[in-house]
Design an enzyme around this catalytic site. Structure first.
Site, PDB file in Angstrom:
ATOM      1  N   CYS A 216      85.961  15.475  51.956  1.00  0.00           N
ATOM      2  CA  CYS A 216      86.325  14.837  53.214  1.00  0.00           C
ATOM      3  C   CYS A 216      85.214  13.970  53.794  1.00  0.00           C
ATOM      4  CB  CYS A 216      86.701  15.909  54.238  1.00  0.00           C
ATOM      5  SG  CYS A 216      85.364  17.087  54.562  1.00  0.00           S
ATOM      6  N   GLN A 217      84.179  13.679  53.041  1.00  0.00           N
ATOM      7  CA  GLN A 217      83.063  12.907  53.595  1.00  0.00           C
ATOM      8  C   GLN A 217      83.504  11.567  54.163  1.00  0.00           C
ATOM      9  OE1 GLN A 217      82.876  14.874  51.071  1.00  0.00           O
ATOM     10  NE2 GLN A 217      80.854  15.720  50.742  1.00  0.00           N
TER      11      GLN A 217
END
Length: 462
Positions: free
Chosen positions: A96-97
C-alpha cells in the site's frame, strides 16, 4: 468446503493469526482450523535479511510448492502461479505504499506505482488457481486514488474481478469504531465467485434479479449492504443519511476505464455484474472500547525506551506552537518532541527560488491512556510527529512504546516478532524492524471477527 488458504504479501502472518484465533505464541503450534497451503513474503528493501519472512517461518514453518521447491521468499512477479497449491481462500494485505497516509494523496501513484502493480499478481493468481473466495486489505485511500482521477484504481480492481466472474463487497473499517485499540482505517475487500453456493444463496436472500429495473436492483443491494452481506453481518452499519444508493456501470474495457473513468466511491459498497452500488454508512457498536492504556506494560520497562528531559521540551512554557517567521528557535529546539509534535510556522524556499510560509497544526505530545492508539505507521519509534510517546504506567516518566506494546496495538501475541528463523538459525529481530513490521501489518482482531462469518460460508459450501 475445505478451509485452505493462500496468503500473499503475508508480512508476519496477520491474516493467518486472525483466521486461526492466535492470541498467544503457543496457539501457533496447535492444529489450524484454516490450513495455509502456501504464502508469499518478499521485501525488496531488505537486501541482506528478510526479517518478515524469517518471523513468519519461525512461527509457522514454510510451505514448499507443488514441485517441492520453496518459492515463499521470492519476488511474487517471478513465481509461476501454476506451481502454487490449490486453495479456496486467497488473502493478502497487498502493498500500500502508493496509497499510504504517510504521504499526500496528490503524490500518490496508485496502480501505476512500483508497488501498486503487484495487484496484477493477485489477478494472475485468481485467474490461474480460481480461488472461490478472496479477502484483501489495503489503506482507506485506495478507493479515492489517484487524486487526478478519483476512484480509477479501485475501479480497475473491481473490473478485474468482474472479468473473472466475481461479486465484490468492500468496506472501509476503523478498528476503533468496533471497540479495538487502534484508530486505523483500512479498506477490506471480500470477493466470491458467482459459481459458489454462497453467491446463489445471497441472490435468493436479497431477491436480486439481473434486470433493467434499477429500483429493484437498488433495493436488493441496499439490503445486501445494510443487513445481508458479508461485512454487514461481521460489522453492522446504518445509513449515514437517507440518500439513495449510488450506482455506476463499469466500462467494458479496462483500458477505457483506466483512461477516463472517475467515480466517488463511498465507504461501503458492492460490485455485481459490472455495476457498482455504493453508499456512505456509519458503524453500529455498543460494546466496550479498548484503549492505549489497556495495552501498556505495567511492569519495569528498559531504560532505553525513556526520553531524556532535554529531548522532550526546549521551553516548556512555550506550549505547542512555534513561529519562526518572526524569530529563530533556541539552539537544539528542533531536536525536541515539543517542536516536532507542535504547531509550527516557518519560511521555506521552493526549488524555483520562491519563498513561502509552511505551517502545520499540533498533535497531542503525550498520547492519552483513555483513547485508542492513533494509526501506527512503519516509522513508529523514530523521531517524527506520528510516533507515539506515553507516560510509563509504573514510573510516570515519558517514553516510546515497547515492541510488545506495538504488537498489542495490532492484536498480535506478545513477542510475536522477537525471533526469526534466518538460514536455519534463530536470530533476534532488531527493535526498529519489529516496529516497522507492526506499522505494516493489519489489525488481527478484525480478521478474527470476520472468521466466524467466513467459517459459516465455507461450511455451507458443497
Amino acid at each position: 468446503m475445505e478451509k485452505t488458504v493462500c496468503e500473499l504479501f503475508a508480512g508476519v502472518g496477520g491474516f493467518r493469526c486472525g483466521l486461526n484465533s492466535i492470541h498467544e505464541i503457543e496457539d501457533a503450534m496447535k492444529p489450524e482450523k484454516w490450513k495455509t497451503v502456501w504464502f508469499s513474503q518478499w521485501e525488496p528493501a531488505d537486501k541482506k535479511i528478510q526479517w518478515a519472512h524469517g518471523c513468519y517461518v519461525k512461527r509457522f514453518g514454510s510451505c514448499p510448492e507443488i514441485d517441492g521447491i520453496d518459492w515463499t521468499n521470492k519476488d511474487i512477479n517471478e513465481v509461476d502461479k501454476t506451481i502454487v497449491p490449490d486453495h479456496n481462500l486467497l488473502v493478502g494485505g497487498f502493498p500500500c505504499q502508493d496509497y499510504s497516509v504517510a504521504s499526500s494523496l496528490a503524490t500518490s501513484k496508485g496502480l501505476e506505482g512500483k508497488k501498486g502493480v503487484l495487484w496484477w499478481d493477485i489477478r494472475d493468481m485468481l485467474e490461474t488457481k480460481g480461488a472461490p473466495f478472496v479477502l484483501l486489505e489495503n489503506v482507506d485511500r485506495l478507493i479515492k486514488s489517484p487524486a487526478s482521477q478519483r476512484g480509477r484504481d479501485f475501479a480497475v480492481i473491481l473490473a478485474c474481478f468482474r472479468d473473472l466472474g466475481y461479486t465484490v463487497e468492500w468496506r472501509v473499517i476503523n478498528a476503533a469504531e468496533y471497540g479495538y485499540q487502534q484508530r486505523r482505517r483500512r479498506t477490506f475487500i471480500f470477493a466470491y465467485s458467482d459459481k459458489t453456493a454462497y453467491a446463489a444463496r445471497i441472490a435468493k436472500t436479497i431477491a436480486y434479479r439481473d434486470s433493467c429495473n434499477e429500483e429493484l436492483r437498488e433495493e436488493s443491494m441496499t439490503r445486501l449492504v445494510l443487513s445481508e452481506g458479508f461485512f454487514a453481518k461481521s460489522f453492522p452499519v446504518s445509513k449515514c443519511d437517507e440518500k439513495k444508493i449510488k450506482m455506476e456501470k463499469l466500462p467494458n474495457e479496462i483500458g477505457e476505464l483506466s483512461n477516463a473513468f472517475s467515480f466517488s466511491f463511498e465507504n461501503t459498497g458492492v460490485m455485481k455484474d459490472g455495476i457498482i452500488y455504493t453508499m456512505k454508512t456509519k458503524p453500529i457498536y455498543h460494546g466496550q472500547q479498548k484503549t492505549l492504556g489497556d495495552i501498556l506494560e505495567v511492569g519495569d520497562v528498559d531504560e532505553s525506551y525513556f526520553i531524556p528531559e532535554e529531548r522532550l521540551y526546549y521551553e516548556k512554557e512555550k506550549g505547542d506552537h512555534s513561529d519562526e517567521t518572526k524569530e529563530p528557535l533556541p539552539a537544539g529546539a528542533h531536536k525536541t518532541w515539543q517542536y516536532v509534535k507542535g504547531a509550527k510556522k516557518l519560511t521555506r524556499k521552493a526549488k524555483s527560488g520562491h519563498e513561502y510560509i509552511f505551517s502545520e497544526g499540533p498533535i497531542a505530545m503525550i498520547d492519552e491512556y483513555d483513547k485508542p492508539a492513533r494509526t501506527m505507521l512503519t516509522s513508529e519509534g523514530s523521531f517524527n510527529r506520528t510516533t507515539h510517546i506515553v507516560k510509563d504506567r509504573k514510573t510516570e516518566k515519558i517514553r516510546l512504546l515497547t515492541p510488545v506494546e506495538v504488537e498489542r496495538i495490532q492484536g498480535f501475541p506478545n513477542d510475536w516478532t522477537k525471533e526469526c528463523l534466518i538460514g536455519g538459525e534463530i536470530m533476534e529481530m532488531p527493535v526498529n524492524k519489529r516496529r516497522f513490521m507492526m506499522g505494516n501489518a493489519l489489525v488481527v482482531d478484525l480478521v478474527n471477527q470476520m472468521e466466524k462469518q467466513l467459517s459459516e460460508i465455507f461450511d455451507a459450501e458443497e
